[in-house]
Design a protein around this motif. Structure first.
Motif, PDB file in Angstrom:
ATOM      1  N   CYS A  14      28.839  46.132  84.274  1.00 43.60           N
ATOM      2  CA  CYS A  14      28.327  46.691  85.529  1.00 43.60           C
ATOM      3  C   CYS A  14      27.380  47.870  85.309  1.00 43.60           C
ATOM      4  CB  CYS A  14      29.473  47.140  86.430  1.00 43.60           C
ATOM      5  SG  CYS A  14      30.563  45.792  86.866  1.00 43.60           S
TER       6      CYS A  14
ATOM      7  N   THR B 217      25.303  50.600  82.016  1.00 41.44           N
ATOM      8  CA  THR B 217      25.138  51.087  80.638  1.00 41.44           C
ATOM      9  C   THR B 217      25.237  52.604  80.683  1.00 41.44           C
ATOM     10  OG1 THR B 217      23.711  49.238  80.043  1.00 41.44           O
ATOM     11  CG2 THR B 217      23.589  51.185  78.642  1.00 41.44           C
TER      12      THR B 217
ATOM     13  N   TYR C 220      28.478  44.731  76.405  1.00 40.46           N
ATOM     14  CA  TYR C 220      29.625  44.021  76.983  1.00 40.46           C
ATOM     15  C   TYR C 220      30.944  44.530  76.386  1.00 40.46           C
ATOM     16  CZ  TYR C 220      25.398  41.384  77.636  1.00 40.46           C
ATOM     17  OH  TYR C 220      24.085  41.054  77.902  1.00 40.46           O
TER      18      TYR C 220
ATOM     19  N   LEU D  55      33.844  45.486  77.143  1.00 41.08           N
ATOM     20  CA  LEU D  55      35.102  45.497  77.908  1.00 41.08           C
ATOM     21  C   LEU D  55      36.251  45.190  76.954  1.00 41.08           C
ATOM     22  CD1 LEU D  55      34.343  43.720  81.295  1.00 41.08           C
ATOM     23  CD2 LEU D  55      34.684  46.130  80.854  1.00 41.08           C
TER      24      LEU D  55
ATOM     25  N   THR E 149      36.647  44.201  87.502  1.00 39.40           N
ATOM     26  CA  THR E 149      35.558  44.744  86.685  1.00 39.40           C
ATOM     27  C   THR E 149      36.020  45.117  85.275  1.00 39.40           C
ATOM     28  OG1 THR E 149      35.897  46.972  87.541  1.00 39.40           O
ATOM     29  CG2 THR E 149      34.246  45.622  88.659  1.00 39.40           C
ATOM     30  N   MET E 150      37.328  45.021  85.022  1.00 42.94           N
ATOM     31  CA  MET E 150      37.835  45.293  83.666  1.00 42.94           C
ATOM     32  C   MET E 150      38.002  44.003  82.866  1.00 42.94           C
ATOM     33  SD  MET E 150      40.607  48.297  84.111  1.00 42.94           S
ATOM     34  CE  MET E 150      41.123  48.296  85.793  1.00 42.94           C
TER      35      MET E 150
ATOM     36  N   THR F 221      36.258  40.511  81.539  1.00 40.31           N
ATOM     37  CA  THR F 221      34.880  40.092  81.269  1.00 40.31           C
ATOM     38  C   THR F 221      34.360  39.060  82.274  1.00 40.31           C
ATOM     39  OG1 THR F 221      35.169  40.587  78.939  1.00 40.31           O
ATOM     40  CG2 THR F 221      33.332  39.149  79.503  1.00 40.31           C
TER      41      THR F 221
ATOM     42  N   ALA G  42      34.167  40.425  85.838  1.00 38.44           N
ATOM     43  CA  ALA G  42      33.132  41.468  85.972  1.00 38.44           C
ATOM     44  C   ALA G  42      31.768  40.802  86.149  1.00 38.44           C
ATOM     45  CB  ALA G  42      33.122  42.380  84.753  1.00 38.44           C
ATOM     46  N   TRP G  43      31.532  39.742  85.368  1.00 35.49           N
ATOM     47  CA  TRP G  43      30.282  38.985  85.544  1.00 35.49           C
ATOM     48  C   TRP G  43      30.221  38.378  86.942  1.00 35.49           C
ATOM     49  CZ3 TRP G  43      26.095  39.519  82.910  1.00 35.49           C
ATOM     50  CH2 TRP G  43      26.132  39.819  81.542  1.00 35.49           C
TER      51      TRP G  43
ATOM     52  N   TYR H  99      31.625  39.392  89.621  1.00 32.95           N
ATOM     53  CA  TYR H  99      31.396  40.442  90.611  1.00 32.95           C
ATOM     54  C   TYR H  99      29.908  40.795  90.711  1.00 32.95           C
ATOM     55  CZ  TYR H  99      30.897  45.138  92.426  1.00 32.95           C
ATOM     56  OH  TYR H  99      30.452  46.217  93.119  1.00 32.95           O
ATOM     57  N   ILE H 100      29.253  41.021  89.553  1.00 29.90           N
ATOM     58  CA  ILE H 100      27.840  41.430  89.661  1.00 29.90           C
ATOM     59  C   ILE H 100      26.960  40.268  90.130  1.00 29.90           C
ATOM     60  CG2 ILE H 100      28.040  43.325  87.976  1.00 29.90           C
ATOM     61  CD1 ILE H 100      26.371  41.613  86.030  1.00 29.90           C
TER      62      ILE H 100
ATOM     63  N   LYS I 174      24.617  33.498  80.271  1.00 28.52           N
ATOM     64  CA  LYS I 174      23.607  33.442  79.192  1.00 28.52           C
ATOM     65  C   LYS I 174      22.199  33.702  79.753  1.00 28.52           C
ATOM     66  CE  LYS I 174      25.829  31.912  75.334  1.00 28.52           C
ATOM     67  NZ  LYS I 174      27.008  32.770  75.583  1.00 28.52           N
TER      68      LYS I 174
ATOM     69  N   GLN J 198      22.045  37.382  80.389  1.00 29.06           N
ATOM     70  CA  GLN J 198      22.036  38.111  79.112  1.00 29.06           C
ATOM     71  C   GLN J 198      20.658  38.055  78.447  1.00 29.06           C
ATOM     72  OE1 GLN J 198      25.302  36.434  76.860  1.00 29.06           O
ATOM     73  NE2 GLN J 198      26.710  38.043  77.524  1.00 29.06           N
ATOM     74  N   ALA J 199      20.004  36.912  78.525  1.00 29.88           N
ATOM     75  CA  ALA J 199      18.681  36.801  77.890  1.00 29.88           C
ATOM     76  C   ALA J 199      17.718  37.827  78.501  1.00 29.88           C
ATOM     77  CB  ALA J 199      18.136  35.388  78.052  1.00 29.88           C
TER      78      ALA J 199
ATOM     79  N   GLN K 192      18.677  40.630  79.921  1.00 31.46           N
ATOM     80  CA  GLN K 192      19.161  41.945  79.480  1.00 31.46           C
ATOM     81  C   GLN K 192      18.710  42.256  78.049  1.00 31.46           C
ATOM     82  OE1 GLN K 192      23.459  41.325  80.390  1.00 31.46           O
ATOM     83  NE2 GLN K 192      23.172  43.069  81.769  1.00 31.46           N
ATOM     84  N   PHE K 193      18.732  41.231  77.204  1.00 27.78           N
ATOM     85  CA  PHE K 193      18.326  41.455  75.807  1.00 27.78           C
ATOM     86  C   PHE K 193      16.870  41.947  75.739  1.00 27.78           C
ATOM     87  CE2 PHE K 193      21.561  38.153  73.940  1.00 27.78           C
ATOM     88  CZ  PHE K 193      22.589  39.026  74.258  1.00 27.78           C
TER      89      PHE K 193
ATOM     90  N   SER L 211      19.327  47.376  87.008  1.00 25.75           N
ATOM     91  CA  SER L 211      20.236  48.493  87.341  1.00 25.75           C
ATOM     92  C   SER L 211      21.558  48.399  86.580  1.00 25.75           C
ATOM     93  CB  SER L 211      20.476  48.569  88.847  1.00 25.75           C
ATOM     94  OG  SER L 211      21.345  47.545  89.262  1.00 25.75           O
ATOM     95  N   TYR L 212      22.001  47.175  86.245  1.00 25.58           N
ATOM     96  CA  TYR L 212      23.244  47.028  85.469  1.00 25.58           C
ATOM     97  C   TYR L 212      22.997  47.260  83.974  1.00 25.58           C
ATOM     98  CZ  TYR L 212      24.695  44.240  89.562  1.00 25.58           C
ATOM     99  OH  TYR L 212      24.977  43.812  90.823  1.00 25.58           O
ATOM    100  N   THR L 213      21.726  47.155  83.570  1.00 26.70           N
ATOM    101  CA  THR L 213      21.412  47.065  82.145  1.00 26.70           C
ATOM    102  C   THR L 213      20.824  48.340  81.553  1.00 26.70           C
ATOM    103  OG1 THR L 213      20.895  44.741  82.575  1.00 26.70           O
ATOM    104  CG2 THR L 213      20.176  45.634  80.456  1.00 26.70           C
TER     105      THR L 213
END
Lengths: 217, 217
Positions: free
Chosen positions: A122, A124, A195, A197, B70-71, B73, B76-77, B79-80, B109, B112-113, B115-116, B152-154
């Motif tokens: 959620c 960083t 990630y 968690l 949110t705790m 994995t 939490a995904w 939720y967002i 995935k 995440q791509a 985010q990377f 905003s999450y990243t």
């Protein structure tokens, strides 16, 4: 043992994550005269057994055990670690540590040292403890996300067969052999733990094993 | 997460036992709900039937349960992703993320791509990542709202990353994306003059184009 070799060791179960971690590894500056190896252990039964398997199969004097979701964002990290390892008393270096292992064995309840960036899906954020005043600060234990060594000491797969408390255990093993464990001074965080968690399903079982096998005062 | 380093008693065995008991109680109370959340989300992705989304929303209205989610994995995904889908519906009248794939692992995935590339740009200052991120956003496709929320999450340095992404999308003529980046930044930093000025400048300069693109989106 090759004194001019550094080996990065990871237990891996996510190829996508490994590829991204390697993107950062491939951009690290390798100190002159050194070579850098990468060893991955796929689907290890436990982190201690995976690390032992990799440790035994590498002839690198310097080994870095890290999680597959740790991205090394400080490109000069290898040189910085070697500078600290010039002191033969320092056996192991981490990026985040605790000055004192709490009597309950929970790392995060101790006085923390160092800084890392972490993403908990959620957000960083910067996770920071006190900053070392000199080039490095001695700690009682380091976090398992990143553990660099200059001596091979077996991981305690005989007692820890999961994914928790291997970091405190290994910190104590190094100290029992007379070595010091350190966290370097850093102006900026040296890694991002993506990630991050915690899966606590076996955590408290691991805590009991730690307390049964080590004297923590 | 914040750690109360100075709190009395957190290093004791009693604290560890309390923590373990609290975790066990949460497990007992919510583990079946966690499974239900995963099942409902799976059904939502496979059927695209909003009934599942509405049931998820009702479940996540419980603050304690939301914290627990949110705790974990997967949740939490979830939720967002739900948060991003709802904002997509509100801003763009279409839940783009819902239609990208039919299962959580591949949706993760995809995120995440993106985010990377964000992290490469933020921490390695990798200019190639900028181009890759732009094309990835367009090709996937990720909506302006989803892209801004993922940033905003990243991002760690959120304000500067939002401004950078706004500039990037503007350079490619994607004013709605540029606008959404600055709009999200202005919600996170409502007092920030620099963000506000950029937002006003963007709106003034691209008023007609923006209205057309917003309508098209």
């Amino acid at each position: 043992m090759n004194p001019k070799k550094i080996c990065i060791i990871m237990c891996v179960n996510d190829q996508h994550m490994l590829e991204e971690a390697m993107y950062y590894i491939n951009r690290l500056r390798i100190p002159e005269g050194f070579t850098l190896d990468l060893l991955t252990v796929q689907d290890a039964e436990s982190i201690t057994s995976g690390y032992n398997e990799a440790m035994r199969s590498s002839d690198a004097k310097y080994k870095i055990y890290m999680h597959q979701d740790v991205f090394l964002i400080y490109s000069d990290i290898l040189g910085a670690l070697l500078d600290i390892f010039e002191n033969p008393q320092i056996g192991m270096i981490g990026l985040f540590g605790t000055k004192k292992i709490p009597q309950n064995g929970i790392f995060w309840c101790g006085p923390l040292v160092g800084q890392i960036l972490q993403n908990k899906i959620c957000d960083t954020t910067l996770l920071s403890g006190s900053a070392p005043k000199e080039a490095w600060e001695e700690v009682a234990a380091i976090d398992g996300l990143f553990m660099a060594t200059q001596y091979d000491i077996p991981w305690r797969e005989d007692i820890l067969n999961g994914w928790d408390f291997y970091d405190i255990s290994q910190s104590l093993e190094f100290q029992n052999k007379g070595y010091r464990v350190a966290v370097p001074k850093s102006n900026t965080p040296w890694c991002l733990h993506a990630y991050a968690l915690n899966n606590l399903s076996n955590y408290f079982g691991g805590r009991k094993i730690l307390l049964e096998n080590y004297k923590i005062s | 997460m914040t750690y109360e380093l100075d709190a009395e008693g957190i290093q004791t065995e009693a604290y560890a036992l309390d923590l373990e008991q609290e975790k066990q109680q949460l497990h007992q109370k919510y583990d079946s709900d966690i499974t239900l959340v995963k099942d409902l989300f799976h059904m939502w992705l496979t059927t695209k039937d909003s009934t599942y989304g509405n049931r998820l929303l009702r479940m996540l209205a419980n603050e304690e349960f939301l914290d627990y989610c949110t705790m974990n994995t997967d949740t939490a995904w979830i939720y967002i992703l739900i948060e991003a889908m709802l904002q997509e519906e509100e801003q763009e009248h279409h839940m783009g993320l819902l239609y990208l794939t039919d299962n959580l692992p591949s949706l993760v995935k995809i995120i995440q791509a993106f985010q990377f590339y964000c992290w490469r740009l933020e921490f390695l200052h990798d200019s190639e990542a900028e181009t890759l991120l732009y094309h990835y956003t367009m090709d996937t496709p990720l909506s302006p709202t989803a892209a801004a929320l993922i940033v905003s999450y990243t991002a760690y340095d959120k304000k500067n990353m939002f401004m950078r992404f706004s500039e990037l999308f503007l350079a490619y003529g994607q004013t709605v994306y540029a606008f959404r980046m600055l709009q999200t930044a202005s919600l996170l930093f409502p007092e920030d003059r620099e963000v506000l000025e950029l937002l006003i400048e963007l709106c003034n300069a691209h008023d007609i184009t923006f209205s057309q693109e917003a309508a098209r989106q």
